[in-house]
Write a protein that holds these residues in place. Structure first.
Motif, PDB file in Angstrom:
ATOM      1  N   UNK A   9      -1.945  -9.396   0.250  1.00 40.24           N
ATOM      2  CA  UNK A   9      -0.971  -8.884  -0.709  1.00 40.24           C
ATOM      3  C   UNK A   9      -0.926  -7.354  -0.693  1.00 40.24           C
ATOM      4  N   UNK A  10      -2.122  -6.738  -0.566  1.00 39.52           N
ATOM      5  CA  UNK A  10      -2.185  -5.278  -0.534  1.00 39.52           C
ATOM      6  C   UNK A  10      -1.473  -4.730   0.697  1.00 39.52           C
ATOM      7  N   UNK A  11      -1.654  -5.397   1.834  1.00 35.80           N
ATOM      8  CA  UNK A  11      -0.983  -4.964   3.064  1.00 35.80           C
ATOM      9  C   UNK A  11       0.528  -5.074   2.921  1.00 35.80           C
ATOM     10  N   UNK A  15       5.944  -2.594   1.986  1.00 35.92           N
ATOM     11  CA  UNK A  15       7.143  -2.477   1.152  1.00 35.92           C
ATOM     12  C   UNK A  15       7.301  -1.053   0.625  1.00 35.92           C
ATOM     13  N   UNK A  16       6.212  -0.436   0.229  1.00 36.69           N
ATOM     14  CA  UNK A  16       6.289   0.951  -0.255  1.00 36.69           C
ATOM     15  C   UNK A  16       6.685   1.910   0.861  1.00 36.69           C
ATOM     16  N   UNK A  17       6.164   1.646   2.065  1.00 34.31           N
ATOM     17  CA  UNK A  17       6.530   2.502   3.194  1.00 34.31           C
ATOM     18  C   UNK A  17       8.009   2.379   3.520  1.00 34.31           C
TER      19      UNK A  17
END
Length: 336
Positions: free
Chosen positions: A2-4, A9-11
């Motif tokens: 999930x963190x990846x 998504x943020x990138x």
């Protein structure tokens, strides 16, 4: 996992925000400061300029004049020729046939010193009206401005290796726009055949109506997101390849004129961006800018029989012409 995914998504979001920010900057960033606040009264010299501009508009655009009305079109052309000859110019004709009517572009020039073919700065405006329209603002205003610019430059010598051409085009309006019978296309194609280099082209298109009323200005998307809703300014519009030229022109105008101005770079697919004689020069790969009050996005009488000389703001037009005179002088000096 999930963190990846969150990092990805943020990138992506950051890249998208960066792209949008760059696109906005690319389209809207212009040098100098837009004039704000009240306009100073016109000096006596500029009042005479305003009177001259009105005289030209009345003479050129008091009746529908296009190939449907060839006698009226001829009267407009004859006035332009006679006026320019009165300034001491030798007026060149570029004649061709459209719908069985013999029509003509008109041109005068000032040439600098130097051998070989000089590089060209072209200042142009179309003198025909749309069908079922008188054409005082579209484009008697541009023609009047061009006549007065020609007057101002009748004894000015451009820089070495440069030539200024003041070109008055026929057949800008439909059904000729975008065809080989469009006057500016005929002109640009002729320059290309002669292997001339055009370093800058300014198309003066519908430049005589201004309003300080809130909501008097509209735009096609996406310009409505970035520009003011009051139609009190003169606009400078370029395609992406002409961005350097429009930035130079806007910066120069703002140095020479205390009058509101806006500059924009837009894709030719956006409605209005390519709707004038600069289109013909873009098609030949040359940098060109449309100078405009934005026409149908502001002017309530666009392409109607109500587009008559009494509707125009000649004081505002005079201020624009004085600013453009400074712009053309700088263009005539050569590259920055």
């Amino acid at each position: 996992m999930k963190l990846t995914r969150l990092r990805i998504e943020l990138a992506v979001l950051a890249a998208l925000v960066g792209f949008v920010a760059f696109a906005v900057w690319f389209m809207t960033a212009m040098p100098g400061e837009r004039h704000r606040g009240p306009l100073q009264p016109l000096a006596m010299e500029d009042q005479r300029l305003a009177a001259n501009l009105k005289m030209h508009v009345v003479a050129v655009a008091s009746e529908e004049h296009n190939v449907r009305y060839p006698e009226a079109l001829g009267r407009s052309a004859q006035y332009i020729e006679t006026t320019l000859a009165g300034f001491g110019y030798a007026v060149a004709r570029q004649e061709f046939e459209a719908a069985g009517v013999r029509v003509r572009n008109l041109e005068v020039a000032r040439t600098g010193s130097g051998a070989g073919k000089p590089r060209l700065v072209v200042i142009g405006a179309h003198y025909d009206s749309a069908q079922a329209a008188v054409g005082a603002n579209d484009n008697g205003s541009g023609v009047a401005a061009l006549i007065e610019l020609a007057r101002a430059f009748r004894q000015v010598q451009p820089g070495e290796g440069l030539e200024i051409r003041f070109a008055f085009y026929v057949n800008e309006e439909l059904p000729w726009f975008g065809t080989e019978k469009m006057g500016s296309y005929v002109h640009a194609a002729g320059l290309a055949r002669e292997e001339r280099e055009v370093t800058a082209m300014l198309s003066l298109e519908t430049v005589g109506w201004f309003s300080s009323a809130p909501g008097s200005q509209r735009y096609p998307f996406p310009f409505n997101l970035f520009y003011p809703s009051t139609g009190d300014f003169i606009g400078f519009v370029a395609n992406p390849r002409s961005r350097g030229l429009v930035r130079r022109v806007v910066g120069s105008f703002r140095r020479h004129a205390a009058f509101p101005s806006e500059g924009a770079v837009g894709l030719e697919s956006i409605a209005g961006v390519g709707w004038s004689d600069q289109w013909a020069f873009w098609k030949h790969g040359w940098p060109a800018v449309m100078v405009t009050d934005t026409a149908l996005y502001r002017y309530p009488h666009y392409h109607t029989l109500h587009d008559t000389p009494d509707k125009l703001n000649y004081d505002g037009l005079a201020r624009v012409v004085k600013g453009l005179e400074g712009v053309v002088r700088e263009l005539a000096e050569g590259p920055e």
